[in-house]
Design a protein around this motif. Structure first.
Motif, mmCIF file in Angstrom:
data_model
loop_
_atom_site.group_PDB
_atom_site.id
_atom_site.type_symbol
_atom_site.label_atom_id
_atom_site.label_comp_id
_atom_site.label_asym_id
_atom_site.label_seq_id
_atom_site.Cartn_x
_atom_site.Cartn_y
_atom_site.Cartn_z
ATOM 1 N N TYR A 361 0.857 -1.189 0.000
ATOM 2 C CA TYR A 361 0.000 0.000 0.000
ATOM 3 C C TYR A 361 0.892 1.236 0.000
ATOM 4 O O TYR A 361 1.893 1.286 0.726
ATOM 5 C CB TYR A 361 -0.896 0.017 1.240
ATOM 6 C CG TYR A 361 -1.712 1.283 1.397
ATOM 7 C CD1 TYR A 361 -2.992 1.373 0.848
ATOM 8 C CD2 TYR A 361 -1.203 2.383 2.074
ATOM 9 C CE1 TYR A 361 -3.739 2.538 0.979
ATOM 10 C CE2 TYR A 361 -1.941 3.550 2.210
ATOM 11 C CZ TYR A 361 -3.216 3.617 1.664
ATOM 12 O OH TYR A 361 -3.940 4.781 1.781
ATOM 13 N N ASP A 362 0.526 2.244 -0.802
ATOM 14 C CA ASP A 362 1.295 3.477 -0.860
ATOM 15 C C ASP A 362 0.408 4.694 -0.987
ATOM 16 O O ASP A 362 -0.568 4.685 -1.762
ATOM 17 C CB ASP A 362 2.245 3.455 -2.068
ATOM 18 C CG ASP A 362 3.449 2.566 -1.852
ATOM 19 O OD1 ASP A 362 4.403 3.020 -1.211
ATOM 20 O OD2 ASP A 362 3.406 1.407 -2.311
ATOM 21 N N LYS A 363 0.725 5.731 -0.219
ATOM 22 C CA LYS A 363 0.235 7.072 -0.526
ATOM 23 C C LYS A 363 1.295 7.662 -1.433
ATOM 24 O O LYS A 363 2.406 7.979 -1.000
ATOM 25 C CB LYS A 363 0.085 7.925 0.734
ATOM 26 C CG LYS A 363 -0.535 9.304 0.425
ATOM 27 C CD LYS A 363 -0.286 10.296 1.516
ATOM 28 C CE LYS A 363 1.049 10.987 1.376
ATOM 29 N NZ LYS A 363 1.146 11.871 0.189
ATOM 30 N N THR A 364 0.990 7.786 -2.699
ATOM 31 C CA THR A 364 1.993 8.204 -3.678
ATOM 32 C C THR A 364 2.318 9.687 -3.528
ATOM 33 O O THR A 364 1.700 10.411 -2.734
ATOM 34 C CB THR A 364 1.513 7.922 -5.110
ATOM 35 O OG1 THR A 364 0.453 8.827 -5.444
ATOM 36 C CG2 THR A 364 1.011 6.480 -5.242
ATOM 37 N N TYR A 365 3.287 10.145 -4.317
ATOM 38 C CA TYR A 365 3.681 11.552 -4.251
ATOM 39 C C TYR A 365 2.747 12.461 -5.057
ATOM 40 O O TYR A 365 2.990 13.653 -5.174
ATOM 41 C CB TYR A 365 5.124 11.739 -4.699
ATOM 42 C CG TYR A 365 5.483 11.153 -6.050
ATOM 43 C CD1 TYR A 365 4.825 11.528 -7.210
ATOM 44 C CD2 TYR A 365 6.528 10.232 -6.163
ATOM 45 C CE1 TYR A 365 5.169 11.010 -8.433
ATOM 46 C CE2 TYR A 365 6.886 9.708 -7.388
ATOM 47 C CZ TYR A 365 6.194 10.102 -8.515
ATOM 48 O OH TYR A 365 6.547 9.579 -9.740
ATOM 49 N N ILE A 366 1.656 11.913 -5.602
ATOM 50 C CA ILE A 366 0.748 12.692 -6.444
ATOM 51 C C ILE A 366 -0.459 13.152 -5.620
ATOM 52 O O ILE A 366 -1.078 12.354 -4.897
ATOM 53 C CB ILE A 366 0.265 11.857 -7.647
ATOM 54 C CG1 ILE A 366 1.465 11.354 -8.448
ATOM 55 C CG2 ILE A 366 -0.661 12.675 -8.533
ATOM 56 C CD1 ILE A 366 1.097 10.347 -9.525
ATOM 57 N N ARG A 367 -0.798 14.406 -5.750
ATOM 58 C CA ARG A 367 -1.994 14.981 -5.119
ATOM 59 C C ARG A 367 -2.688 15.861 -6.149
ATOM 60 O O ARG A 367 -2.093 16.804 -6.670
ATOM 61 C CB ARG A 367 -1.615 15.788 -3.883
ATOM 62 C CG ARG A 367 -2.813 16.329 -3.087
ATOM 63 C CD ARG A 367 -2.338 17.023 -1.811
ATOM 64 N NE ARG A 367 -3.436 17.591 -1.060
ATOM 65 C CZ ARG A 367 -4.152 16.926 -0.158
ATOM 66 N NH1 ARG A 367 -3.862 15.650 0.074
ATOM 67 N NH2 ARG A 367 -5.126 17.517 0.495
ATOM 68 N N ILE A 368 -3.953 15.556 -6.464
ATOM 69 C CA ILE A 368 -4.709 16.271 -7.488
ATOM 70 C C ILE A 368 -6.001 16.779 -6.877
ATOM 71 O O ILE A 368 -6.786 15.990 -6.318
ATOM 72 C CB ILE A 368 -5.029 15.362 -8.694
ATOM 73 C CG1 ILE A 368 -3.735 14.783 -9.278
ATOM 74 C CG2 ILE A 368 -5.799 16.128 -9.770
ATOM 75 C CD1 ILE A 368 -3.964 13.770 -10.379
ATOM 76 N N GLY A 369 -6.245 18.076 -6.989
ATOM 77 C CA GLY A 369 -7.487 18.630 -6.465
ATOM 78 C C GLY A 369 -7.699 18.341 -4.996
ATOM 79 O O GLY A 369 -8.790 17.937 -4.580
ATOM 80 N N ASN A 370 -6.649 18.516 -4.186
ATOM 81 C CA ASN A 370 -6.703 18.269 -2.744
ATOM 82 C C ASN A 370 -7.020 16.819 -2.402
ATOM 83 O O ASN A 370 -7.525 16.527 -1.309
ATOM 84 C CB ASN A 370 -7.729 19.191 -2.075
ATOM 85 C CG ASN A 370 -7.331 20.660 -2.164
ATOM 86 O OD1 ASN A 370 -6.152 20.995 -2.010
ATOM 87 N ND2 ASN A 370 -8.297 21.521 -2.431
ATOM 88 N N GLN A 371 -6.729 15.906 -3.306
ATOM 89 C CA GLN A 371 -6.970 14.486 -3.051
ATOM 90 C C GLN A 371 -5.704 13.693 -3.333
ATOM 91 O O GLN A 371 -5.133 13.768 -4.420
ATOM 92 C CB GLN A 371 -8.119 13.969 -3.916
ATOM 93 C CG GLN A 371 -8.466 12.513 -3.637
ATOM 94 C CD GLN A 371 -9.793 12.118 -4.261
ATOM 95 O OE1 GLN A 371 -10.637 12.971 -4.552
ATOM 96 N NE2 GLN A 371 -9.994 10.831 -4.466
ATOM 97 N N ASP A 372 -5.259 12.924 -2.341
ATOM 98 C CA ASP A 372 -4.083 12.078 -2.513
ATOM 99 C C ASP A 372 -4.407 10.906 -3.430
ATOM 100 O O ASP A 372 -5.487 10.324 -3.355
ATOM 101 C CB ASP A 372 -3.613 11.530 -1.163
ATOM 102 C CG ASP A 372 -3.066 12.615 -0.251
ATOM 103 O OD1 ASP A 372 -2.439 13.546 -0.783
ATOM 104 O OD2 ASP A 372 -3.278 12.522 0.978
ATOM 105 N N VAL A 373 -3.441 10.572 -4.293
ATOM 106 C CA VAL A 373 -3.568 9.394 -5.144
ATOM 107 C C VAL A 373 -2.898 8.226 -4.429
ATOM 108 O O VAL A 373 -1.704 8.272 -4.131
ATOM 109 C CB VAL A 373 -2.915 9.625 -6.523
ATOM 110 C CG1 VAL A 373 -2.941 8.350 -7.356
ATOM 111 C CG2 VAL A 373 -3.639 10.754 -7.253
ATOM 112 N N LYS A 374 -3.672 7.177 -4.151
ATOM 113 C CA LYS A 374 -3.180 6.026 -3.397
ATOM 114 C C LYS A 374 -3.110 4.798 -4.297
ATOM 115 O O LYS A 374 -3.828 4.701 -5.283
ATOM 116 C CB LYS A 374 -4.081 5.764 -2.194
ATOM 117 C CG LYS A 374 -4.154 6.958 -1.247
ATOM 118 C CD LYS A 374 -5.179 6.755 -0.153
ATOM 119 C CE LYS A 374 -5.277 7.989 0.738
ATOM 120 N NZ LYS A 374 -6.302 7.825 1.792
ATOM 121 N N GLN A 375 -2.235 3.883 -3.923
ATOM 122 C CA GLN A 375 -2.029 2.671 -4.711
ATOM 123 C C GLN A 375 -1.925 1.475 -3.784
ATOM 124 O O GLN A 375 -1.310 1.551 -2.717
ATOM 125 C CB GLN A 375 -0.743 2.802 -5.540
ATOM 126 C CG GLN A 375 -0.418 1.597 -6.406
ATOM 127 C CD GLN A 375 0.761 1.850 -7.336
ATOM 128 O OE1 GLN A 375 1.053 2.989 -7.674
ATOM 129 N NE2 GLN A 375 1.419 0.793 -7.747
#
Length: 437
Positions: A361-375
């Protein structure tokens, strides 16, 4: 003497095959990807993991030797090289299916590539070892269009990217005393990152523009690690591990080109008419982030191993030519293990197979529109023994990853993927002496 000659010829053939594969990899290999999220940062980060570690969720920081019979190459923590007892070669490839979903729309793709070539040798068996090879670092590949309406004219904004970075590494590992190991990798990071943005008016004969940015990367980075073992019995132990990568400054050459072109009557792009702007081979620096990995594993030799990793990356520090890439710091964890029912079984082949399972599980380094992109992904795989004697051990490793990145909420894209990894591991004693009566 005849036996000695045959053995020498066999080793020469192995070396020649590896050299040819290395040359082929450096000249012909091209990593492909289909991911809109690879637009951010340097592309999708792959990690220096072989299939046998990916199958266990990617645990690696505290993994040294799951078996006393054979060696695995764990370049994610170079301290593990100290445990190499046989000459080891590992060659593999990857393939994957990906589905992109946004609202009611979906699109599928398939990609494959050579994934890694790695070799390792004991300088002093069980005490000092070295490893070198080639592994992918990042993959860049995307293409999408945003359509806008300007008065009565339709305007298409096209975004595309391709390329990726590769690591050629050389590392050493050394054991001190009975329980402590350290190691380090010197890594040459190289490759091209090419991104373009076009603005098109949907009308024949209208002049459109395209901007292309290219970064040609080539420079030195460093990674390092340590492991400490706590014996529980003669055949079982707890291992604590740490590994990290230094926030290196990598050389890069940047190019920026703006061209103008027209569309033909079929809506296809015609050759560029001219270049409105052209800047080539400007020297710059790519600043890589500081990354930390912490791990723990518990194992019983030749039977089972379970472990967990926690990782964090200061990706907010990533910059090219002094320009911050606007990323977030990342963190994630993995858990997994391996079970081998009976490695020395004669009556049942399946008792000698390695069965692997994991989760990541990862909280990636990408954040779009105040939302974290998770994987997140579930992983599983098999280690299939092909040959085994006191001088050689060959194994075929299969791994499958079932994962998801992103979400369809708030207008984002969700990636569902199935990745397959296969690797051939060869362990052999190349430099043994023969006695003749």
């Amino acid at each position: 003497m005849k036996l000695l000659h045959l053995n020498m010829y066999k080793k020469i053939n192995y070396i020649a095959a590896v050299v040819l594969l290395l040359a082929s990899y450096s000249v012909k290999a091209q990593v492909t990807s289909q991911s809109p999220y690879s637009r951010y940062g340097l592309g999708n980060v792959k990690g220096m993991l072989l299939p046998q570690l990916r199958a266990m969720g990617g645990i690696s920081t505290a993994v040294n030797k799951p078996s006393t019979y054979y060696s695995n190459i764990n370049m994610q923590n170079p301290a593990s090289y100290a445990g190499i007892t046989m000459a080891t070669a590992d060659i593999g490839m990857s393939a994957g299916f990906k589905e992109l979903k946004k609202g009611s729309l979906s699109e599928g793709s398939f990609n494959s590539s050579l994934s890694h070539i790695a070799l390792a040798f004991p300088l002093k068996a069980g005490r000092t070892g070295l490893s070198f090879g080639l592994v992918p670092y990042t993959e860049l590949g995307y293409e999408y269009t945003n359509t806008e309406q300007l008065d009565t004219t339709t305007v298409n904004k096209l975004y595309a990217g391709e390329g990726g970075l590769t690591k050629a590494y050389f590392g050493l590992g050394q054991q001190f005393g009975d329980h402590f190991r350290i190691g380090a990798n010197v890594e040459y990071v190289f490759g091209n990152l090419i991104e373009s943005r076009s603005t098109e008016l949907q009308a024949a004969g209208v002049l459109n523009t395209k901007q292309q940015n290219k970064n040609s990367v080539g420079g030195i980075g460093f990674s390092y690690g340590a492991q400490y073992e706590i014996p529980l019995s003669v055949k079982s132990r707890i291992t604590l591990g740490y590994s990290g990568s230094y926030k290196s400054d990598i050389n890069t050459k940047t190019s920026f080109v703006v061209t103008r072109y027209k569309l033909n009557s079929a809506g296809e792009e015609e050759p560029a008419l001219d270049s409105a702007s052209f800047l080539e081979n400007n020297s710059a620096k790519l600043k890589l982030p500081l990354v930390h990995n912490f791990g723990i594993s518990i194992q019983k030799d030749n039977k089972w191993l379970i472990g967990a990793d926690y990782r964090m990356g200061k990706w907010s520090q990533l910059s090219i030519n002094g320009v911050n890439k606007g990323l977030e710091d990342s963190w994630g964890f993995s858990a997994g293990g391996q079970l081998t029912p009976d490695m020395t079984s004669i009556g049942s082949y399946f008792n000698r197979v390695d069965y692997r399972l994991g989760f990541t599980y990862d909280k990636t380094y990408i954040r779009i529109g105040n939302q974290d992109v998770k994987q997140m992904a579930v992983t599983f795989g098999l280690g299939l023994p092909l040959a085994f004697n006191r001088y050689a051990f060959h194994k075929l490793n299969f791994t499958t990853e079932l994962g998801r990145r992103g979400t369809t909420s708030n207008g984002l894209v969700q990636e569902n993927y199935i990745n397959f990894h296969i690797g051939f591991t060869l362990n052999d004693t190349w430099f043994r002496r023969f006695k003749f009566d």
